[in-house]
Design a protein around this motif. Structure first.
Motif, PDB file in Angstrom:
ATOM      1  N   GLY A  95      22.480   4.572 -10.005  1.00  0.00           N
ATOM      2  CA  GLY A  95      23.933   4.615 -10.065  1.00  0.00           C
ATOM      3  C   GLY A  95      24.594   5.005  -8.759  1.00  0.00           C
ATOM      4  O   GLY A  95      25.805   4.838  -8.599  1.00  0.00           O
ATOM      5  N   ASN A  96      23.812   5.534  -7.830  1.00  0.00           N
ATOM      6  CA  ASN A  96      24.352   5.962  -6.532  1.00  0.00           C
ATOM      7  C   ASN A  96      23.369   5.595  -5.424  1.00  0.00           C
ATOM      8  O   ASN A  96      22.804   6.461  -4.765  1.00  0.00           O
ATOM      9  N   ALA A  97      23.135   4.303  -5.260  1.00  0.00           N
ATOM     10  CA  ALA A  97      22.199   3.851  -4.234  1.00  0.00           C
ATOM     11  C   ALA A  97      22.739   4.215  -2.848  1.00  0.00           C
ATOM     12  O   ALA A  97      23.916   4.028  -2.555  1.00  0.00           O
ATOM     13  N   TRP A  98      21.869   4.756  -2.009  1.00  0.00           N
ATOM     14  CA  TRP A  98      22.141   5.123  -0.629  1.00  0.00           C
ATOM     15  C   TRP A  98      23.057   6.346  -0.502  1.00  0.00           C
ATOM     16  O   TRP A  98      22.777   7.234   0.287  1.00  0.00           O
ATOM     17  N   PHE A  99      24.154   6.380  -1.255  1.00  0.00           N
ATOM     18  CA  PHE A  99      25.178   7.404  -1.059  1.00  0.00           C
ATOM     19  C   PHE A  99      25.103   8.452  -2.169  1.00  0.00           C
ATOM     20  O   PHE A  99      25.474   8.183  -3.314  1.00  0.00           O
ATOM     21  N   ALA A 100      24.630   9.644  -1.832  1.00  0.00           N
ATOM     22  CA  ALA A 100      24.521  10.733  -2.804  1.00  0.00           C
ATOM     23  C   ALA A 100      25.808  11.544  -2.788  1.00  0.00           C
ATOM     24  O   ALA A 100      26.143  12.170  -1.773  1.00  0.00           O
ATOM     25  N   PRO A 101      26.564  11.553  -3.897  1.00  0.00           N
ATOM     26  CA  PRO A 101      27.867  12.232  -3.888  1.00  0.00           C
ATOM     27  C   PRO A 101      27.726  13.746  -3.793  1.00  0.00           C
ATOM     28  O   PRO A 101      26.793  14.350  -4.332  1.00  0.00           O
ATOM     29  N   ALA A 102      28.669  14.334  -3.083  1.00  0.00           N
ATOM     30  CA  ALA A 102      28.777  15.793  -2.993  1.00  0.00           C
ATOM     31  C   ALA A 102      30.260  16.127  -2.998  1.00  0.00           C
ATOM     32  O   ALA A 102      31.025  15.551  -2.228  1.00  0.00           O
ATOM     33  N   GLU A 103      30.668  17.037  -3.869  1.00  0.00           N
ATOM     34  CA  GLU A 103      32.074  17.421  -3.933  1.00  0.00           C
ATOM     35  C   GLU A 103      32.237  18.821  -3.365  1.00  0.00           C
ATOM     36  O   GLU A 103      31.537  19.755  -3.759  1.00  0.00           O
TER      37      GLU A 103
END
Length: 530
Positions: A95-103
């Motif tokens: 669901g988040n290929a390449w880009f790992a979300p961080a808030e």
């Protein structure tokens, strides 16, 4: 046997690389017995490094501030480069290929109030005599007694005396161990650390009397800036207050207590524990909160021996965006040395590794967000990793290279803090490179992403020649660091090329299950031996 998934796409990409960059594949197989890289090969690496730095540190990228269009441009550029050299997504999250979300949460100081009372009489202080900050949205304590703790940092013996009270410390009691700008940074860090320990020890708040080198203006300039944390990270509601020496004298005189010199002498006496000051304090501090959605970029070079562990190669992509105001002509902090240079290095290391023989272990290539805001991208990676952290046998961070010419000794930031030192020494010996004597580079250990990994029991270091020339490093820190002047014209590429070659060989060595078993012991013959 190489898994079929590796033999198709990788060989195609290797063929393309060979066609596009003639001779580069020879460099992909360095060994103790192989010929040194040719001038042409090194020139090709330098050209690629220059292209990356020039692009990433351009005004178009706006200083690469998290949560801005500069982040989008940066991550798209890097992801395209990494895909083209042969990496695949390393998030291990479809669901988040390449880009790992961080808030992230940003908290900016808004209000500051302090009141001191002796008996029923209020001590009248000017607002210019104090400053109060908190890590929470709003924090308030009322009528808490002041207690001077001398040089103590808390502990069980003092916990009862601290409970519900304000611990008073003198800034002069944490003398700097360095000189110049390093002294101010060092004293700031030690004072914050000391206040933190007292708060952990039960103090309701900490009040620092600024009787040392730091002024209230210095504190306000540093602490009025926004603070950052990961969303979900416990921020607490700790209160820290600061007063000028004149304000402190007013407070002490109101209670008929000792002057600052007498208080300082008492605190230095053997066996001193604490001393009530006969004054109570009420503090209030508030912050404004903003949330920032940002990302780590994670690529992976799959190894041929699943389950044998992994090596991590890391550099932070973020910088400060606009960091100056009119009438200054140059408003953007482009962050060329810090850290477009590191991104360029890990990208070219990934190119060499992908073009070479498949490695035993997986290699994760990570561009972290929020390093400049408190190593937050590395923390997000460590708290929500794409692989079990216990499987990482070694991690190498690259930060602020591009300061020195080729041929200098290498320094290890983190030397003596991990079990990696023997393996690093073996790699450098095989490359006929010298290791700088001493551990002076460890002064930067806590100021870069590998520190977060160390705190999560991942062996992690920085290896670079940029930390081996104290004069150049000091000049950069004093005159260029975190300023608009850190642009592409400042970058020195000779040392960066050296770092690419060294980092590539370090990753190869630690990704080799025979050279570096999971137990972390050097094994086998010297590098390159058959």
């Amino acid at each position: 046997m190489i898994p079929s998934a590796l033999t198709g796409a990788r060989r195609i990409r290797q063929g393309l690389l060979a066609a596009l960059v003639p001779g580069l594949l020879v460099l992909a197989f360095p060994s103790a017995t192989a010929a040194a890289p040719t001038k042409r090969q090194l020139a090709l690496i330098e050209a690629q490094l220059r292209q990356h730095v020039t692009t990433l540190a351009s005004d178009e990228f706006g200083g690469r501030e998290p949560g801005t269009p500069g982040e989008t441009l940066t991550l798209r550029y890097l992801a395209r480069q990494w895909f083209d050299v042969g990496l695949e997504s390393g998030t291990n999250d479809p669901g988040n290929a390449w880009f790992a979300p961080a808030e992230l949460v940003e908290r900016e100081p808004q209000g500051s109030r302090a009141q001191f009372v002796h008996g029923r009489r209020r001590v009248a202080l000017a607002e210019t005599g104090y400053f109060v900050v908190t890590s929470g949205l709003r924090s308030l304590i009322e009528n808490a007694p002041l207690v001077y703790v001398g040089r103590s940092t808390g502990g069980e013996a003092l916990r009862t005396e601290l409970a519900g009270r304000v611990a008073v410390i003198l800034d002069s009691e944490a003398p700097p161990r360095e000189t110049g700008k390093a002294a101010a940074i060092g004293q700031q860090a030690r004072s914050i650390d000391r206040a933190g320990r007292l708060l952990e020890g039960g103090a309701a708040a900490v009040l620092t009397v600024l009787d040392g080198e730091r002024s209230l203006e210095d504190i306000i300039a540093r602490r009025r800036r926004a603070g950052y944390a990961l969303v979900g990270e416990r921020l607490g509601g700790d209160i820290e207050a600061f007063v000028t020496p004149d304000a402190a004298r007013q407070i002490l005189a109101a209670a008929g207590g000792p002057d600052l010199a007498a208080l300082r002498a008492a605190g230095a006496a053997p066996g001193f524990s604490s001393r009530p000051l006969g004054v109570t304090a009420s503090f209030e501090a508030t912050n404004r909160e903003t949330r920032i959605k940002t990302h780590n970029l994670i690529g992976k070079l799959e190894g041929r021996r699943p389950g044998s562990g992994a090596v991590v190669l890391m550099a932070h992509w973020d910088h400060f965006g606009k960091c100056a105001a009119p009438p200054a002509e140059d408003l953007i902090c482009n962050g060329a040395v810090d850290n477009a240079s590191g991104l360029a290095v890990i990208t070219e290391v990934a190119r060499l590794l992908s073009a070479g023989k498949p490695l035993d272990r997986d290699v994760y290539v990570v561009a972290t967000t929020g390093e400049e805001l408190g190593l937050l991208g590395a923390l997000a990676f460590a708290e929500n990793p794409p692989l079990p952290l216990g499987s990482v046998v070694a991690a190498f961070n690259v930060d602020s290279t591009g300061l020195v010419p080729a041929g200098l000794p290498l320094s290890v930031v983190g030397q003596g803090l991990t079990p990696l030192d023997p393996g690093i020494a073996k790699v450098l010996k095989g490359l006929k490179r010298k290791l700088a004597p001493g551990d002076a580079a460890n002064a930067f250990a806590r100021r870069q992403d590998s520190w977060i990994l160390i705190q999560h029991d991942v062996p992690s270091v920085m290896v670079s020649s940029s930390y081996s020339d104290p004069a150049r490093l000091e000049a950069f820190m004093d005159n260029v660091y975190h300023r608009p002047s850190d642009d592409a014209s400042r970058v020195v590429y000779g040392g960066m090329v050296d770092d690419v070659v060294v980092q590539a060989e370090l990753v190869r060595f630690f990704a080799d299950v025979k050279a570096w078993p999971a137990s972390g012991q050097v094994a086998g013959p010297s590098i390159g031996a058959k």
